[in-house]
Scaffold this active site. Structure first.
Site, PDB file in Angstrom:
ATOM      1  N   MET A 144      12.399  24.211   3.477  1.00 50.54           N
ATOM      2  CA  MET A 144      11.588  23.438   2.529  1.00 50.54           C
ATOM      3  C   MET A 144      12.430  22.616   1.563  1.00 50.54           C
ATOM      4  O   MET A 144      12.195  21.432   1.340  1.00 50.54           O
ATOM      5  CB  MET A 144      10.675  24.386   1.742  1.00 50.54           C
ATOM      6  CG  MET A 144       9.697  23.647   0.831  1.00 50.54           C
ATOM      7  SD  MET A 144       8.721  24.757  -0.189  1.00 50.54           S
ATOM      8  CE  MET A 144       7.781  25.632   1.049  1.00 50.54           C
TER       9      MET A 144
ATOM     10  N   LYS B 233       0.847  -1.203   0.000  1.00 49.97           N
ATOM     11  CA  LYS B 233       0.000   0.000   0.000  1.00 49.97           C
ATOM     12  C   LYS B 233       0.882   1.252   0.000  1.00 49.97           C
ATOM     13  O   LYS B 233       2.100   1.158   0.243  1.00 49.97           O
ATOM     14  CB  LYS B 233      -0.905  -0.021   1.241  1.00 49.97           C
ATOM     15  CG  LYS B 233      -0.154  -0.021   2.570  1.00 49.97           C
ATOM     16  CD  LYS B 233      -1.064  -0.353   3.741  1.00 49.97           C
ATOM     17  CE  LYS B 233      -0.270  -0.362   5.048  1.00 49.97           C
ATOM     18  NZ  LYS B 233      -1.062  -0.869   6.168  1.00 49.97           N
TER      19      LYS B 233
ATOM     20  N   TYR C 211      16.479  29.751   9.516  1.00 49.33           N
ATOM     21  CA  TYR C 211      15.258  30.399  10.015  1.00 49.33           C
ATOM     22  C   TYR C 211      15.197  30.363  11.535  1.00 49.33           C
ATOM     23  O   TYR C 211      15.516  29.345  12.155  1.00 49.33           O
ATOM     24  CB  TYR C 211      14.024  29.679   9.472  1.00 49.33           C
ATOM     25  CG  TYR C 211      13.703  29.951   8.034  1.00 49.33           C
ATOM     26  CD1 TYR C 211      13.494  31.245   7.569  1.00 49.33           C
ATOM     27  CD2 TYR C 211      13.575  28.893   7.140  1.00 49.33           C
ATOM     28  CE1 TYR C 211      13.168  31.477   6.239  1.00 49.33           C
ATOM     29  CE2 TYR C 211      13.242  29.121   5.812  1.00 49.33           C
ATOM     30  CZ  TYR C 211      13.043  30.422   5.369  1.00 49.33           C
ATOM     31  OH  TYR C 211      12.722  30.640   4.060  1.00 49.33           O
TER      32      TYR C 211
ATOM     33  N   ARG D   5     -10.398   0.093  14.553  1.00 48.54           N
ATOM     34  CA  ARG D   5     -10.080   0.907  13.389  1.00 48.54           C
ATOM     35  C   ARG D   5     -10.957   0.414  12.243  1.00 48.54           C
ATOM     36  O   ARG D   5     -11.968   1.018  11.948  1.00 48.54           O
ATOM     37  CB  ARG D   5      -8.584   0.777  13.077  1.00 48.54           C
ATOM     38  CG  ARG D   5      -8.044   1.818  12.148  1.00 48.54           C
ATOM     39  CD  ARG D   5      -6.546   1.697  11.955  1.00 48.54           C
ATOM     40  NE  ARG D   5      -6.144   0.457  11.296  1.00 48.54           N
ATOM     41  CZ  ARG D   5      -4.923   0.221  10.826  1.00 48.54           C
ATOM     42  NH1 ARG D   5      -3.968   1.134  10.962  1.00 48.54           N
ATOM     43  NH2 ARG D   5      -4.631  -0.911  10.238  1.00 48.54           N
TER      44      ARG D   5
END
Ligand SMILES: *Cc1c(COP(=O)(O)O)cnc(C)c1O
Length: 390
Positions: free
Chosen positions: A318, A52, A270, A149
């Protein structure tokens, strides 16, 4: 400049983005190890592969093709769409769809010969109706023994037409362990007991309980079909025991874009969360959180070159990552634009990277971005099977 004594692991390749190398031979070896753990093929015991989420981010197509060539006959995907794509590739394989038939999709599954995991009474009803119309088709009955679930509660079984369910060809009875990676967790034994109690109601069905970690619990958890995912891809199925019995499958490298020589005391990145002072060198790499190198690894992870760990300094941004290469360069590593540094490799696993980022290796694997160049080693090139008319 100092000459290195040892061979250089980094190579200059002209890469403009990171390189994700996927070792399909290691993947195959991992599957064989898990298949052997299942044991007794003559008694019908087998090991499936869970592919998956695009094969946990590594590419469902090359992964499934290689495992099928290795002898894996059963695959699990989550979405029907993943199943349709896999069916194209593997006309003969048994393919289970974990999410089951969503309303109105039983026909789609049947058309592609996908076996749904039936997760509630409505899905069972829809599938039996489909079978009444178009002939009996395989399915799995998913009973929830403690995960809360997907799956039917054991009490829901009383409301089912058990004779009809038992008449489904190739029926699989399955449940899923919530705490398989914690061998001493009492829920494991409770789920095992609940599963064992249900089994006699499906006398002809194959049974499947164990994911990767479940295969390393007692032999009584293995039943007929193993359902590993993570361990196939090199993840550690026995985190409580420490050592990882699986072979690493993934290597992730990112190219150096720039090496900054630090001439004065200053901050990096940053938020100015890290400081640096001369004599120091900071290398900026072409990978960031958009590539799945999580921001939570800021000031915690490392990049590697020639066996040296170069700590992530400052926040992950990023598209970029800044690492302190002062020590590595002092010891002779030749670090300059274009050189590839390792983020994940044989000695620095997905589990290590995950620990530094405060998550699990599953999330690291499935989050590896789309900007890497993907290199497969040990790939199987199968010709598209000819579909005869008739
Ligand atoms: C994802 C999944 C698996 C595979 O689990 P791993 O921990 O990756 O081995 C097995 N069974 C079910 C129901 C799953 O959702």
């Amino acid at each position: 400049m100092t000459r290195r004594a040892e061979p250089v692991s980094a190579v200059q390749t002209g890469e403009t983005a990171g390189v994700l190398t996927i070792d399909l031979d290691a993947l195959a070896a991992n599957w064989r190890l898990l298949r052997d753990r299942m044991g007794r093929p003559e008694a019908g015991r087998a090991c499936a592969a869970v592919v998956k989420a695009d094969g946990y981010g590594l590419g469902a197509a090359p992964v499934a093709r290689r495992l099928a060539a290795e002898g894996c006959a059963t695959f699990f995907v989550a979405h029907a769409g993943e199943g349709v794509a896999l069916r194209e590739l593997l006309p003969e394989a048994e393919i289970f769809v974990l999410h089951g038939p969503l309303p109105g999709t039983a026909g789609l599954l049947a058309r592609h010969r996908l076996a749904p995991c039936l997760n509630d009474t409505e899905q069972v009803r829809a599938w039996l109706e489909q079978c009444a119309e178009a002939g009996p088709m395989p399915a799995a009955l998913h009973v929830d023994t403690g995960m809360t679930r997907l799956g039917l509660d054991p009490e829901d079984l009383d409301a089912l037409d058990l004779a009809a369910v038992n008449s489904l060809p190739g029926l699989l009875l399955m449940s899923h362990l919530a705490c398989a990676d914690e061998p001493d967790h009492p829920l494991n034994r409770r789920q095992l007991a609940a599963f064992a109690e249900i089994r006699p109601r499906f006398p002809a069905a194959r049974a499947s309980l164990a994911n990767s970690s479940g295969l390393f619990l007692g032999a009584d958890c293995r039943f007929d079909l193993g359902r590993p995912g993570y361990a196939l891809y090199g993840g550690n199925p026995t985190p409580a025991a420490g050592a990882n019995p699986m072979r690493p499958v993934v290597r992730l490298q990112a190219p150096v874009l720039q090496v900054r020589e630090i001439r004065e005391r200053r901050t990096v990145g940053y938020g100015a969360t890290a400081g640096t002072a001369p004599p120091a060198r900071i290398a900026t790499l072409a990978a960031g959180y958009a590539d799945g190198y999580l921001r939570t690894a800021s000031n915690r992870g490392s990049a590697f070159i020639d066996g040296h760990a170069c700590p992530v300094t400052g926040r992950v941004s990023m598209d970029l990552l800044t690492v302190d290469v002062t020590e590595a360069m002092r010891k002779g590593s030749d670090i300059h634009p274009g050189v590839l540094m390792d983020l994940i490799d044989a000695r620095h696993s997905i589990d290590d990277v995950a620990a530094n980022a405060g998550t699990i290796g599953y999330e690291i694997l499935t989050g590896l971005g789309s900007r890497y160049r993907r290199r497969y080693t040990g790939e199987v090139e199968t010709a598209r099977p000819a579909r005869g008319g008739g």
